[in-house]
Design a protein around this motif. Structure first.
Motif, PDB file in Angstrom:
ATOM      1  N   VAL A 149     -13.524   0.377   3.412  1.00 41.31           N
ATOM      2  CA  VAL A 149     -13.042   1.172   2.637  1.00 41.31           C
ATOM      3  C   VAL A 149     -14.226   1.654   1.230  1.00 41.31           C
ATOM      4  CG1 VAL A 149     -11.239   1.904   0.947  1.00 41.31           C
ATOM      5  CG2 VAL A 149     -10.644   0.652   3.152  1.00 41.31           C
ATOM      6  N   VAL A 150     -14.269   2.710   0.870  1.00 41.49           N
ATOM      7  CA  VAL A 150     -15.594   3.064   0.242  1.00 41.49           C
ATOM      8  C   VAL A 150     -15.099   3.747  -0.872  1.00 41.49           C
ATOM      9  CG1 VAL A 150     -17.824   4.173   0.050  1.00 41.49           C
ATOM     10  CG2 VAL A 150     -17.054   3.299   2.154  1.00 41.49           C
TER      11      VAL A 150
ATOM     12  N   ARG B 224      -7.372   1.005  -6.428  1.00 42.87           N
ATOM     13  CA  ARG B 224      -6.041   0.017  -6.232  1.00 42.87           C
ATOM     14  C   ARG B 224      -5.907   0.060  -4.434  1.00 42.87           C
ATOM     15  NH1 ARG B 224       0.183   0.801  -7.005  1.00 42.87           N
ATOM     16  NH2 ARG B 224       0.692  -1.266  -6.728  1.00 42.87           N
ATOM     17  N   PHE B 225      -5.812   1.126  -3.923  1.00 37.50           N
ATOM     18  CA  PHE B 225      -5.651   1.134  -2.467  1.00 37.50           C
ATOM     19  C   PHE B 225      -7.182   0.588  -1.728  1.00 37.50           C
ATOM     20  CE2 PHE B 225      -6.815   3.319   1.464  1.00 37.50           C
ATOM     21  CZ  PHE B 225      -5.906   2.805   2.132  1.00 37.50           C
ATOM     22  N   ALA B 226      -8.140   0.893  -2.294  1.00 38.91           N
ATOM     23  CA  ALA B 226      -9.254   0.269  -1.827  1.00 38.91           C
ATOM     24  C   ALA B 226      -9.265  -1.353  -1.658  1.00 38.91           C
ATOM     25  CB  ALA B 226     -10.378   0.907  -2.399  1.00 38.91           C
ATOM     26  N   LYS B 227      -8.873  -1.753  -2.847  1.00 43.47           N
ATOM     27  CA  LYS B 227      -8.882  -3.315  -3.047  1.00 43.47           C
ATOM     28  C   LYS B 227      -7.736  -3.951  -2.187  1.00 43.47           C
ATOM     29  CE  LYS B 227      -9.225  -5.130  -7.023  1.00 43.47           C
ATOM     30  NZ  LYS B 227      -8.908  -5.572  -8.467  1.00 43.47           N
ATOM     31  N   ARG B 228      -6.676  -3.219  -2.057  1.00 39.87           N
ATOM     32  CA  ARG B 228      -5.389  -3.770  -1.223  1.00 39.87           C
ATOM     33  C   ARG B 228      -5.748  -3.661   0.357  1.00 39.87           C
ATOM     34  NH1 ARG B 228       0.332  -2.497  -4.144  1.00 39.87           N
ATOM     35  NH2 ARG B 228      -0.283  -3.819  -6.068  1.00 39.87           N
ATOM     36  N   ALA B 229      -6.236  -2.498   0.780  1.00 39.63           N
ATOM     37  CA  ALA B 229      -6.587  -1.983   2.065  1.00 39.63           C
ATOM     38  C   ALA B 229      -7.823  -3.350   2.480  1.00 39.63           C
ATOM     39  CB  ALA B 229      -7.225  -0.802   2.278  1.00 39.63           C
TER      40      ALA B 229
ATOM     41  N   LEU C  39       0.755  -1.463   0.135  1.00 39.15           N
ATOM     42  CA  LEU C  39       0.043  -0.054  -0.090  1.00 39.15           C
ATOM     43  C   LEU C  39       0.764   1.305  -0.015  1.00 39.15           C
ATOM     44  CD1 LEU C  39      -2.533  -0.972   2.864  1.00 39.15           C
ATOM     45  CD2 LEU C  39      -3.006  -0.976   0.270  1.00 39.15           C
ATOM     46  N   ASP C  40       0.193   2.109  -0.530  1.00 41.15           N
ATOM     47  CA  ASP C  40       1.061   3.634  -0.322  1.00 41.15           C
ATOM     48  C   ASP C  40       0.979   4.044   0.979  1.00 41.15           C
ATOM     49  OD1 ASP C  40       1.637   6.383  -1.611  1.00 41.15           O
ATOM     50  OD2 ASP C  40       0.291   6.830  -0.252  1.00 41.15           O
ATOM     51  N   PHE C  41       2.066   4.517   1.855  1.00 41.58           N
ATOM     52  CA  PHE C  41       2.175   4.593   3.200  1.00 41.58           C
ATOM     53  C   PHE C  41       1.343   5.862   3.570  1.00 41.58           C
ATOM     54  CE2 PHE C  41       4.266   6.726   6.751  1.00 41.58           C
ATOM     55  CZ  PHE C  41       4.020   5.829   7.726  1.00 41.58           C
TER      56      PHE C  41
END
Length: 131
Positions: A128-129, A114-119, A90-92
């Motif tokens: 995460v919405v 991309r962040f939402a899926k990984r988070a 993830l992006d820090f």
């Protein structure tokens, strides 16, 4: 307790300027250090963008930093979880923003799919919405 900014932390970690590195080490050795999470965030960015560090190197360096006995990191729990996110790809900054939002009972909104899926994969109980 002495708060430090990003330039002191980077000189402490990198030692690219021997004089400033020595001064930074002296500060960390002689004071209890307050590390704001915004400084942690900016330090990650500097190590990545200016020095070309890989995420694993950044994660290790920042974990060692916040584990120092005289360092007190603001919101240590969120910062540690954000470092877990960095280690997982993830992006820090995104991870730190999300993990710093425990009172957001409706979730964390982002257009970064991309962040939402990984988070969601890393933290299945976190909402995460993507609006």
């Amino acid at each position: 307790m002495l708060a430090v900014d990003t330039s002191v932390v980077v000189r402490f970690l990198i030692a690219d300027d021997p004089v400033q590195h020595k001064r930074a080490v002296a500060l960390f050795s002689s004071h209890d250090i307050w590390l704001p999470k915004t400084v942690l965030l900016e330090t990650e960015w500097v190590l990545r963008s200016a020095f070309g560090f890989e995420p694993a190197e950044i994660e290790q360096a920042l974990r060692k930093l916040i584990a120092l006995p005289r360092v007190r990191c603001e919101d240590l729990g969120a910062s540690s979880l954000a470092l877990d996110g960095l280690a997982a790809g993830l992006d820090f900054g995104d991870a730190l923003h999300q993990r710093s939002s425990p009172g957001a009972d409706e979730g964390f909104a982002t257009f970064d799919t991309r962040f939402a899926k990984r988070a969601r994969k890393l933290w299945p109980t976190v909402k995460v919405v993507v609006p």
